[in-house]
Design a protein around this motif. Structure first.
Motif, PDB file in Angstrom:
ATOM      1  N   ALA A   1      12.690 -77.966 -27.414  1.00  0.00           N
ATOM      2  CA  ALA A   1      13.822 -78.321 -26.558  1.00  0.00           C
ATOM      3  C   ALA A   1      15.077 -78.579 -27.376  1.00  0.00           C
ATOM      4  N   SER A   2      14.905 -79.088 -28.599  1.00  0.00           N
ATOM      5  CA  SER A   2      16.076 -79.325 -29.457  1.00  0.00           C
ATOM      6  C   SER A   2      16.724 -78.005 -29.881  1.00  0.00           C
ATOM      7  N   PHE A   3      15.948 -76.899 -29.835  1.00  0.00           N
ATOM      8  CA  PHE A   3      16.511 -75.574 -30.110  1.00  0.00           C
ATOM      9  C   PHE A   3      17.040 -74.904 -28.845  1.00  0.00           C
ATOM     10  N   GLY A   4      16.899 -75.580 -27.713  1.00  0.00           N
ATOM     11  CA  GLY A   4      17.322 -74.987 -26.455  1.00  0.00           C
ATOM     12  C   GLY A   4      16.287 -74.036 -25.885  1.00  0.00           C
ATOM     13  N   ILE A   5      15.025 -74.202 -26.292  1.00  0.00           N
ATOM     14  CA  ILE A   5      13.940 -73.328 -25.832  1.00  0.00           C
ATOM     15  C   ILE A   5      13.053 -74.130 -24.888  1.00  0.00           C
ATOM     16  N   SER A   6      12.884 -73.617 -23.686  1.00  0.00           N
ATOM     17  CA  SER A   6      12.098 -74.340 -22.690  1.00  0.00           C
ATOM     18  C   SER A   6      10.678 -73.812 -22.566  1.00  0.00           C
ATOM     19  N   ARG A   7      10.453 -72.558 -22.963  1.00  0.00           N
ATOM     20  CA  ARG A   7       9.125 -71.962 -22.828  1.00  0.00           C
ATOM     21  C   ARG A   7       8.616 -71.460 -24.177  1.00  0.00           C
TER      22      ARG A   7
ATOM     23  N   LEU B   1      -0.861 -71.651 -31.424  1.00  0.00           N
ATOM     24  CA  LEU B   1      -2.086 -71.786 -32.211  1.00  0.00           C
ATOM     25  C   LEU B   1      -2.464 -73.265 -32.251  1.00  0.00           C
ATOM     26  N   SER B   2      -3.290 -73.664 -31.305  1.00  0.00           N
ATOM     27  CA  SER B   2      -3.605 -75.089 -31.125  1.00  0.00           C
ATOM     28  C   SER B   2      -4.241 -75.689 -32.374  1.00  0.00           C
ATOM     29  N   GLY B   3      -5.148 -74.952 -32.991  1.00  0.00           N
ATOM     30  CA  GLY B   3      -5.803 -75.470 -34.188  1.00  0.00           C
ATOM     31  C   GLY B   3      -4.808 -75.754 -35.297  1.00  0.00           C
ATOM     32  N   ASN B   4      -3.882 -74.843 -35.521  1.00  0.00           N
ATOM     33  CA  ASN B   4      -2.859 -75.048 -36.553  1.00  0.00           C
ATOM     34  C   ASN B   4      -1.934 -76.198 -36.190  1.00  0.00           C
TER      35      ASN B   4
ATOM     36  N   ASP C   1       1.064 -82.546 -31.574  1.00  0.00           N
ATOM     37  CA  ASP C   1       0.450 -82.081 -30.334  1.00  0.00           C
ATOM     38  C   ASP C   1       1.457 -81.277 -29.526  1.00  0.00           C
ATOM     39  N   MET C   2       1.042 -80.826 -28.333  1.00  0.00           N
ATOM     40  CA  MET C   2       1.906 -79.992 -27.495  1.00  0.00           C
ATOM     41  C   MET C   2       3.156 -80.742 -27.056  1.00  0.00           C
ATOM     42  N   GLN C   3       3.046 -82.031 -26.824  1.00  0.00           N
ATOM     43  CA  GLN C   3       4.223 -82.807 -26.404  1.00  0.00           C
ATOM     44  C   GLN C   3       5.275 -82.794 -27.515  1.00  0.00           C
ATOM     45  N   TRP C   4       4.822 -82.975 -28.749  1.00  0.00           N
ATOM     46  CA  TRP C   4       5.756 -82.933 -29.890  1.00  0.00           C
ATOM     47  C   TRP C   4       6.375 -81.547 -30.023  1.00  0.00           C
ATOM     48  N   LEU C   5       5.552 -80.520 -29.845  1.00  0.00           N
ATOM     49  CA  LEU C   5       6.039 -79.148 -29.987  1.00  0.00           C
ATOM     50  C   LEU C   5       7.100 -78.830 -28.930  1.00  0.00           C
TER      51      LEU C   5
END
Length: 254
Positions: free
Chosen positions: A217-223, A198-201, A208-212
């Motif tokens: 990645a810190s949770f081990g999630i790549s996608r 949800l880009s607006g949220n 931003d997306m880079q922060w997200l």
């Protein structure tokens, strides 16, 4: 041969009539759904949550008319539609009048009744509320009061619910009681639902997306597609829950 031809014509006629009736029900159902949606928007969301007696009766009546409109085979859906509009207009008018006059509000929606206050129970108000002691004690337990000595005041509200105010010595301790300074909390913001960002949220949280992606990645999630739910709390901390395909080993709540 002529008899067989006549039977074929009769069969085709019945099939065509059945198809027309099914089409009529389908179109009437769609029309009733649209009408219900529009009328509910006009009446307001209160019809969906806190119902008083009039709202309850009005909602059931409109729903019944909509069901009759959907299954009517005569094809004349204007009459039930008109009835639905009249009921909706009546609800809006009564709501407006009740908001402008305290007497009219009490006439249409009733008034709150004190059932218990300062260790005194008011039998007459129990009669007016049409509630007996067994049901009252059940509501006390549902709200966490297994001992009436813990309750300061119990009020029967116009929507049929009972509000409880605990005694001062029984209420939970708050930071204010302990003179602990607290900062104002912010509600958590949903940034991913079922793999959809949800880009607006996300921008509302100041990220931003880079922060997200870095946080994921810190949770081990790549996608992001693997995330079932992700929320950013008031401290700008991301909480993410991945999609799990397996089921729990045991349902301990059954």
């Amino acid at each position: 041969a002529q008899l067989g031809y006549a039977n074929l014509i009769t069969l085709n006629y019945k099939q065509g009539r059945l198809a027309m009736e099914l089409l009529n029900v389908a179109l009437s159902s769609i029309a009733s759904i649209i009408a219900l949606f529009i009328l509910t928007k006009i009446i307001g969301n209160r019809q969906l949550s806190e119902l008083n007696m009039f709202d309850y009766i009005n909602g059931i009546t409109i729903g019944s008319i909509a069901a009759e409109m959907a299954t009517s085979l005569e094809g004349d859906f204007l009459l039930p539609l008109l009835a639905m509009v009249i009921y909706a207009c009546a609800a809006v008018l009564i709501s407006y009048v009740a908001s402008k006059s305290e007497k009219m509000r009490r006439f249409f929606t009733g008034r709150s009744l004190i059932l218990l206050n300062n260790n005194k129970m008011y039998k007459e108000n129990f009669k007016k509320a049409k509630i007996d002691l067994a049901e009252f004690l059940t509501q006390c337990r549902i709200n966490g009061f297994f001992d009436l000595n813990e309750v300061q005041t119990a009020v029967f509200e116009t929507n049929g619910r009972i509000s409880f105010m605990p005694k001062a010595q029984e209420r939970p301790v708050t930071p204010k009681d302990l003179s602990i300074p607290m900062q104002a909390e912010k509600p958590a913001v949903t940034v991913i639902t079922d793999g959809l960002v949800l880009s607006g949220n996300l921008h509302y949280t100041g990220n931003d997306m880079q922060w997200l992606q870095k946080q994921l990645a810190s949770f081990g999630i790549s996608r992001t597609e693997d995330v079932f739910l992700a929320m950013v709390d008031g401290n700008n901390k991301l909480n993410a829950y991945i999609k799990l395909r397996e089921k729990p080993d045991r349902d301990v709540f059954q």
